[in-house]
Enzyme design. Structure first.
Site, PDB file in Angstrom:
ATOM      1  N   ASP A 214      32.207 -17.964  19.051  1.00 12.54           N
ATOM      2  CA  ASP A 214      30.903 -18.587  19.270  1.00 12.54           C
ATOM      3  C   ASP A 214      30.007 -17.722  20.154  1.00 12.54           C
ATOM      4  O   ASP A 214      28.839 -18.046  20.357  1.00 12.54           O
ATOM      5  CB  ASP A 214      31.097 -19.969  19.902  1.00 12.54           C
ATOM      6  CG  ASP A 214      29.835 -20.813  19.888  1.00 12.54           C
ATOM      7  OD1 ASP A 214      29.097 -20.746  18.889  1.00 12.54           O
ATOM      8  OD2 ASP A 214      29.577 -21.524  20.868  1.00 12.54           O
ATOM      9  N   SER A 238      24.089 -24.055  18.910  1.00  7.32           N
ATOM     10  CA  SER A 238      24.925 -24.118  17.713  1.00  7.32           C
ATOM     11  C   SER A 238      24.768 -25.469  17.028  1.00  7.32           C
ATOM     12  O   SER A 238      24.742 -26.517  17.688  1.00  7.32           O
ATOM     13  CB  SER A 238      26.398 -23.902  18.077  1.00  7.32           C
ATOM     14  OG  SER A 238      26.586 -22.643  18.684  1.00  7.32           O
ATOM     15  N   GLN A 288      28.091 -19.341  10.963  1.00  7.65           N
ATOM     16  CA  GLN A 288      27.519 -20.268  11.941  1.00  7.65           C
ATOM     17  C   GLN A 288      26.037 -20.457  11.677  1.00  7.65           C
ATOM     18  O   GLN A 288      25.314 -19.502  11.388  1.00  7.65           O
ATOM     19  CB  GLN A 288      27.721 -19.747  13.363  1.00  7.65           C
ATOM     20  CG  GLN A 288      27.219 -20.698  14.450  1.00  7.65           C
ATOM     21  CD  GLN A 288      27.496 -20.169  15.852  1.00  7.65           C
ATOM     22  OE1 GLN A 288      27.142 -19.050  16.177  1.00  7.65           O
ATOM     23  NE2 GLN A 288      28.123 -20.979  16.685  1.00  7.65           N
TER      24      GLN A 288
END
Length: 296
Positions: A214, A238, A288
């Site tokens: 991440d 996110s 993502q």
């Protein structure tokens, strides 16, 4: 800046040990776990933390030995409160002869802040084999500056974060995001590894890599515009995160994280990543999507 301000290897190992402790969970009841949060001054819980803790929760309900995560799909629903613990509820959706499926909901203040669905698979040797190739001609991580060397010119801009020990060592092949401001590109290459030694536990290895995956990926969506993650008026967070685990790896050894901007528009950005072992084996694929919104 004096040498004393730069964390030692022992301090970085301590930070890694604290990350491992953070990812550990307290058992509250069957299928219910509680995770701690950090005491850092954050606006919200770091997405990699809640994803890593949720994967730990799911993994602890898979009883078949040798059955490891092969994919996960997660949605970030609400900002997590970094001052409060997080409750994880696991739904054992299915246990088959070679696959297990789990759904995890992370809860704070009585509301879902995150959900994850993960699938686990027994190791099955043999069969056809193919993979995406790692880009050639990349500078080796040992030849690249570590975080404190690279970010020394920007230490006033990033404040206290500069002097903190770091559990994950990130080394940019193509230049760091701040030094690339004003340029335009669609991809970046980042070497990463845990900043110390980890146990030989494949579950922990996968969860630490989930945490690290991440980092930097959403920033890739800014590359075509030559913006840094701290550009004034830019809001980023996110929204969802997906990973597919292909081959064995160790996250305390160097991994190459190849990242590419796929699409940015409508206040959202999508980026894809491929994580390779140092010898070129494709270990993990990542996609993502995140918020990329100008508030002023």
């Amino acid at each position: 800046m004096t040498h004393a301000n730069i964390p030692s290897p022992e301090q970085n190992q301590k930070a890694l040990d604290e990350l491992v402790e953070l990812l550990d969970l307290e058992v509250i009841e069957v299928n219910i776990f509680r995770g701690a949060s950090t005491d850092e001054e954050r606006v919200r819980v770091f997405g990699g933390q809640v994803a890593g803790q949720a994967l730990i929760a799911a993994s602890r309900t898979v009883d078949e030995p040798g059955r490891h995560v092969h994919s996960l799909h997660a949605y970030f629903l609400r900002p997590g409160d970094p001052k409060r613990p997080i409750l994880y509820e696991v739904d054992r959706i299915r246990d088959g002869r070679s696959f297990s499926t789990r759904r995890v909901v992370a809860i704070q203040h009585g509301k879902a802040i995150f959900n994850l669905q993960a699938s686990f698979h027994d190791e099955e040797p043999g069969g056809p084999s193919h993979q995406l190739a790692m880009d050639a001609g990349l500078t080796r991580p040992e030849e690249l500056p570590d975080f404190h060397t690279r970010m020394a010119p920007h230490r006033d801009r990033i404040g206290d974060w500069y002097e903190r020990p770091r559990p994950i060592d990130l080394r940019y092949v193509d230049g760091d995001p701040m030094s690339r401001e004003g340029g335009s590109n669609e991809s970046q290459h980042v070497w990463l590894r845990a900043n110390g030694a980890l146990p030989d536990d494949p579950v922990l290895q996968a969860c630490v890599l989930t945490y690290a995956s991440d980092m930097t990926l959403l920033d890739t969506t800014l590359l075509p515009f030559g913006l840094a993650f701290d550009h004034p008026g830019l809001q980023m967070a996110s929204l969802d995160h997906a990973m597919w685990f292909h081959r064995r790896f160790r996250v305390d050894e160097w991994l190459m994280y190849q990242q590419r901007a796929i699409s940015t528009g409508g206040a959202r950005g999508l980026a894809g990543g491929a994580i390779f072992t140092a010898d070129g084996a494709l270990a993990v694929s990542v996609v993502q999507e995140g918020l990329a919104r100008f508030t002023q």
